[in-house]
Every structure is written in structure tokens, then in C-alpha cells.
Design a protein around this motif. Structure first.
Motif, mmCIF file in Angstrom:
data_model
loop_
_atom_site.group_PDB
_atom_site.id
_atom_site.type_symbol
_atom_site.label_atom_id
_atom_site.label_comp_id
_atom_site.label_asym_id
_atom_site.label_seq_id
_atom_site.Cartn_x
_atom_site.Cartn_y
_atom_site.Cartn_z
ATOM 1 N N ASP A 143 4.534 -2.913 10.910
ATOM 2 C CA ASP A 143 4.548 -2.948 9.444
ATOM 3 C C ASP A 143 4.077 -4.312 8.938
ATOM 4 O O ASP A 143 3.380 -4.409 7.931
ATOM 5 N N ILE A 144 4.449 -5.343 9.676
ATOM 6 C CA ILE A 144 4.005 -6.690 9.275
ATOM 7 C C ILE A 144 2.487 -6.776 9.428
ATOM 8 O O ILE A 144 1.769 -7.239 8.553
ATOM 9 N N ASP A 145 1.989 -6.207 10.530
ATOM 10 C CA ASP A 145 0.527 -6.210 10.743
ATOM 11 C C ASP A 145 -0.196 -5.503 9.592
ATOM 12 O O ASP A 145 -1.265 -5.927 9.159
ATOM 13 N N THR B 181 10.944 -8.665 21.176
ATOM 14 C CA THR B 181 9.886 -8.145 20.279
ATOM 15 C C THR B 181 10.310 -8.321 18.821
ATOM 16 O O THR B 181 11.487 -8.327 18.493
ATOM 17 N N ILE B 182 9.311 -8.468 17.994
ATOM 18 C CA ILE B 182 9.545 -8.670 16.555
ATOM 19 C C ILE B 182 9.838 -7.298 15.948
ATOM 20 O O ILE B 182 9.004 -6.390 16.094
ATOM 21 N N PRO B 183 10.965 -7.124 15.276
ATOM 22 C CA PRO B 183 11.236 -5.828 14.656
ATOM 23 C C PRO B 183 10.127 -5.471 13.659
ATOM 24 O O PRO B 183 9.638 -6.348 12.933
ATOM 25 N N MET C 50 10.705 -12.500 9.710
ATOM 26 C CA MET C 50 10.098 -12.111 11.008
ATOM 27 C C MET C 50 10.989 -12.363 12.206
ATOM 28 O O MET C 50 11.003 -11.593 13.154
ATOM 29 N N HIS C 51 11.669 -13.491 12.157
ATOM 30 C CA HIS C 51 12.450 -13.876 13.338
ATOM 31 C C HIS C 51 13.944 -13.716 13.123
ATOM 32 O O HIS C 51 14.746 -14.383 13.753
ATOM 33 N N GLY C 52 14.282 -12.803 12.236
ATOM 34 C CA GLY C 52 15.698 -12.501 12.039
ATOM 35 C C GLY C 52 16.370 -13.513 11.134
ATOM 36 O O GLY C 52 15.697 -14.246 10.413
ATOM 37 N N ARG C 53 17.680 -13.564 11.207
ATOM 38 C CA ARG C 53 18.456 -14.399 10.285
ATOM 39 C C ARG C 53 19.542 -15.160 11.027
ATOM 40 O O ARG C 53 20.293 -14.570 11.790
ATOM 41 N N ALA D 202 0.860 -1.204 0.000
ATOM 42 C CA ALA D 202 0.000 0.000 0.000
ATOM 43 C C ALA D 202 0.882 1.235 0.000
ATOM 44 O O ALA D 202 0.641 2.208 -0.667
ATOM 45 N N ARG D 203 1.990 1.170 0.739
ATOM 46 C CA ARG D 203 2.740 2.410 0.929
ATOM 47 C C ARG D 203 3.839 2.574 -0.128
ATOM 48 O O ARG D 203 4.458 3.592 -0.221
ATOM 49 N N LYS D 204 4.093 1.487 -0.875
ATOM 50 C CA LYS D 204 5.126 1.576 -1.925
ATOM 51 C C LYS D 204 6.425 2.175 -1.387
ATOM 52 O O LYS D 204 7.046 2.994 -2.015
ATOM 53 N N GLN D 205 6.735 1.913 -0.147
ATOM 54 C CA GLN D 205 8.095 2.329 0.285
ATOM 55 C C GLN D 205 8.645 1.209 1.141
ATOM 56 O O GLN D 205 7.878 0.420 1.694
ATOM 57 N N PRO D 206 9.975 1.146 1.238
ATOM 58 C CA PRO D 206 10.549 0.051 2.024
ATOM 59 C C PRO D 206 10.080 0.183 3.476
ATOM 60 O O PRO D 206 10.012 1.268 4.018
ATOM 61 N N LEU D 207 9.776 -0.956 4.049
ATOM 62 C CA LEU D 207 9.299 -0.925 5.444
ATOM 63 C C LEU D 207 10.470 -0.853 6.405
ATOM 64 O O LEU D 207 10.403 -0.307 7.469
#
Ligand code: BV8
Ligand code: ZN
Length: 316
Positions: free
Chosen positions: A248-250, A242-244, A174-177, A122-127
């Protein structure tokens, strides 16, 4: 399957919530399934800041074992099916005009280049900050490094236009790398695929396999920050952390009208709640799992069987 394909064709914002089962066929053990890693080890202590503070030697052996396993794995047909579906030229005939985002829990990305930041449609920008986005990087659509490889294979079969499309962000890690290494003291984070990550852990993966980990590797022999020399930790999100960018994911979940839940026990929150959110918003949920799971009750479509068999049928 035909009814699902009918719904897929009408869907406009498609998300996939993927778990460890997506890579099971590639030989990466799941957490809770048969032979799952966390059956042997108590994840709720190992995958926590408290567990690490108490015994960084044990925790690093667990992650070193997973790094080594991920480095040896190859993509399976489920990765290839998702990689193909992630390309709009292929998706156009299956779900015309739709967007696609993979929200993945498995965090063993092994190729830095597809460090893809989820772009809010929707926002067309990097989250997320674009750091780590490597120019010309082919996006993977999974996190254990298997999808970038799968995408490379698929790329050989599609036109150049898709290369542009393939570079558009499609994933939320979601949970990093697993291959991110974070400092416990300064804010240095680096992508590190070295095998072994440090001499002190060399060969301990065999001990982990046999469940005889050595609790006493001295801290000085564990991975250190390459910037300040302090003890480093795996760059994943632990239980209780907390999830970074969870807001934005929501937002992406809010936009979705179709949620595929693939290879996950649906027991870890907030990821396990996304399907329910999509359904509450009037969207559809399709669960792909080799077994029954907590996700069943939220499923409009339940495909029981190996995702490496079912996803190619569903997204083909
Ligand atoms: C947070 C990184 C704010 C580390 C992981 C609400 C309710 C209850 C609890 C909570 C809640 N909100 C938060 C919590 C607490 C906690 C939580 O969810 N606890 C659980 C145990 C109930 N969540 C958090 O702490 C999260 N943070 O919300 O912050 C907060 C904090 C505290 C309190 C409140 C709020 C952070 C969670 C992130 C944890 N980190 N990973 C690492 O990987 O080491 S979780 C880790 O486990 C994975 O990332 C993944 O998410 C999860 C494993 O799940 P699966 O992927 O599902 O794997 P599993 O083995 O379980 O299942 C595999 C499935 O595949 C099976 O169903 C199997 O049948 C299937 N399968 C196997 N083969 C195949 C297949 N399917 C198809 N084909 C096949 N071939
Ligand atoms: Zn440091």
C-alpha cells in the motif's frame, strides 16, 4: 528555492519521507548523526528480533530511553511547517488541488489519538485497519508525537473546516510506533505512554545516556503483556522484519509526483528507495538535510541546512 516553489505549485501528489533529523531540533537524538544513538549502540543488533531474543534487558533499556526522551520533546518549526502544509486550505494556495502524505520512519509517536491510517488517495479507502483511530482525533503528521502538538497549535489559527480536513489520514508510520507495546506470545498490542513503562526500567535512561546499560534486568521485571502476562516488546519494525502494508505504501509512492526527503540519511530500505521511485516515474525529489547524505544523488533540489529553518521557507 523559487524554482522548487514553482515545481511545488504544479505538483498533484506530494509525499514527505521523514527521518530522525526532522525531530533533531526538538532534542530527540538521531540514529547516526553527531551524538546519534546508534553511534554508541549497535542498532543492527539492538533493533532486531535476534537482539531482543538474546538480551531483552538491553533492548528494553534502549527503547525506554527513547520513550522517555520523546515524552519530553516539543515540536519544532519543521513540524509546524508540515502541520500547516497538511491542511488543504493552507496547501491550496501553495500547491492547488494537491494531496499530501507523510511517510515517516521515526516511530516515537506519543499521542495515540492521531493514530492516522494512510488513506490511499486513489482508492479513497483506509489502507490499514482503522483500529486505534480514535473518534475526533486530530491527525498528527509525524510519528514522534511532536506533529500532533504542532498541528494543535496550527489548528488555533485556521477555520473549523480544516478540523474536518485535519482528520483525514495523512501519515504512514512505516516503522511502527515506539509507544506501541506488542506481546511476544499472544497478538495483544497496546498504546502505552507510561513513564516508566515498568518499575524494572525506572531510572535506567540515565545509564543509557552514560552508555553503561545493565544487561541483567530479569525478564520478569521487563514489560509484560497486559493480556497474557508474557514478555512484551516495543511495537516497532526491526531490521529483518517486513514493513506492514508495504504494497500500500508502494502504491502511494507510485502516485507521487513530488517527494520531499527530510532529515534522513537515506540508508534504510525500502524507505530510502522511495525518492528514486518517484524520480523514475518522472516526478521531482527535494532533499532537506543539514548534511550531505545518500539522498543527494537522487535530488533535483538539495537544500542543505537545518530543516527547522528550510521547511518553513519551502512550504510557507
Ligand atoms: C524490510 C524502527 C523485507 C526501530 C527502524 C535493500 C537493500 C539493502 C538492505 C535492505 C534492503 N531491503 C531490506 C534491507 C534490510 C534492512 C535495511 O535497510 N538495512 C540497512 C541497514 C541497509 N531493512 C529492513 O530490514 C526493513 N525490512 O525491508 O523487510 C526484508 C527484510 C530483510 C532483508 C530484505 C528484505 C525494515 C527496516 C526498519 C528498521 N527499523 N526503526 C527503531 O527505530 O529502533 S530503522 C531506523 O533507522 C529508523 O526508523 C530509520 O528508518 C532509520 C534511521 O534513519 P534516519 O531517520 O535517516 O536517521 P539517521 O540518524 O540515520 O539520519 C538522520 C539524518 O538527519 C542525517 O542525515 C542528518 O544529517 C540529518 N539531520 C540531523 N539533524 C537535522 C538533519 N536534517 C535536517 N535538519 C536537521 N536539523
Ligand atoms: Zn500476550
Amino acid at each position: 528555492m523559487n524554482q522548487f516553489k514553482h515545481v511545488l505549485k504544479k505538483s498533484k501528489n506530494i509525499i514527505v519521507v521523514a527521518g530522525a533529523g526532522l525531530s533533531a531540533a526538538s532534542g530527540i537524538p538521531t540514529f547516526r548523526g553527531k551524538g546519534g544513538m546508534w553511534r554508541k549502540y549497535d542498532a543492527l543488533t539492538l533493533a532486531t528480533p535476534e537482539g531482543f531474543a538474546e538480551n531483552p534487558s538491553l533492548v528494553w533499556q534502549f527503547y525506554h530511553y527513547r520513550r522517555e526522551t520523546a515524552l519530553k520533546a516539543q515540536p519544532n518549526a519543521a513540524h509546524v511547517a508540515l502541520a500547516r502544509f497538511s491542511l488543504s486550505s493552507i496547501r491550496e494556495s501553495i500547491a492547488p488541488g494537491s494531496t499530501f502524505t507523510l511517510i515517516t520512519q521515526v516511530c516515537d509517536l506519543r499521542m495515540e489519538t492521531p493514530v492516522i491510517r494512510c488513506r490511499s488517495i486513489a482508492r479513497k479507502q483506509p489502507l490499514l485497519p482503522e483500529q486505534g483511530q480514535v473518534e475526533g482525533s486530530d491527525p498528527g503528521i509525524n510519528v514522534d508525537g511532536l506533529s500532533p502538538l504542532a498541528l494543535e497549535k496550527v489548528m488555533e489559527t485556521v477555520e473549523a473546516t480544516d478540523r474536518e480536513d485535519a482528520r483525514k489520514p495523512k501519515i504512514v508510520e512505516m516503522h511502527g510506533r515506539l509507544f506501541d507495546v506488542k506481546c511476544t506470545s499472544c497478538d495483544h498490542v497496546e498504546f502505552n505512554r507510561s513513564s516508566p513503562i515498568c518499575e524494572g526500567l525506572a531510572g535506567t535512561e540515565i545509564l543509557v545516556e552514560k552508555n553503561v546499560m545493565d544487561p541483567e534486568i530479569p525478564r520478569i521485571s521487563l514489560p509484560r503483556c497486559s493480556s497474557c502476562g508474557a514478555l512484551a516488546r516495543p511495537g516497532v519494525v526491526w531490521f529483518g522484519e517486513t514493513i506492514p502494508n508495504v504494497d500500500d505504501i508502494d502504491a502511494i509512492v507510485e502516485d507521487a509526483d513530488l517527494c520531499l526527503v527530510v532529515g534522513t540519511a537515506s540508508t534504510v530500505y525500502p524507505a530510502a528507495g522511495f525518492a528514486e521511485q518517484v524520480q523514475k516515474n518522472g516526478g521531482n525529489v527535494a532533499v532537506f538535510n543539514i548534511d550531505h547524505s545518500a539522498g543527494d544523488k537522487k535530488a533535483d533540489f538539495l537544500f542543505l541546512g537545518p530543516c527547522q529553518d528550510l521547511l518553513p521557507q519551502a512550504l510557507g
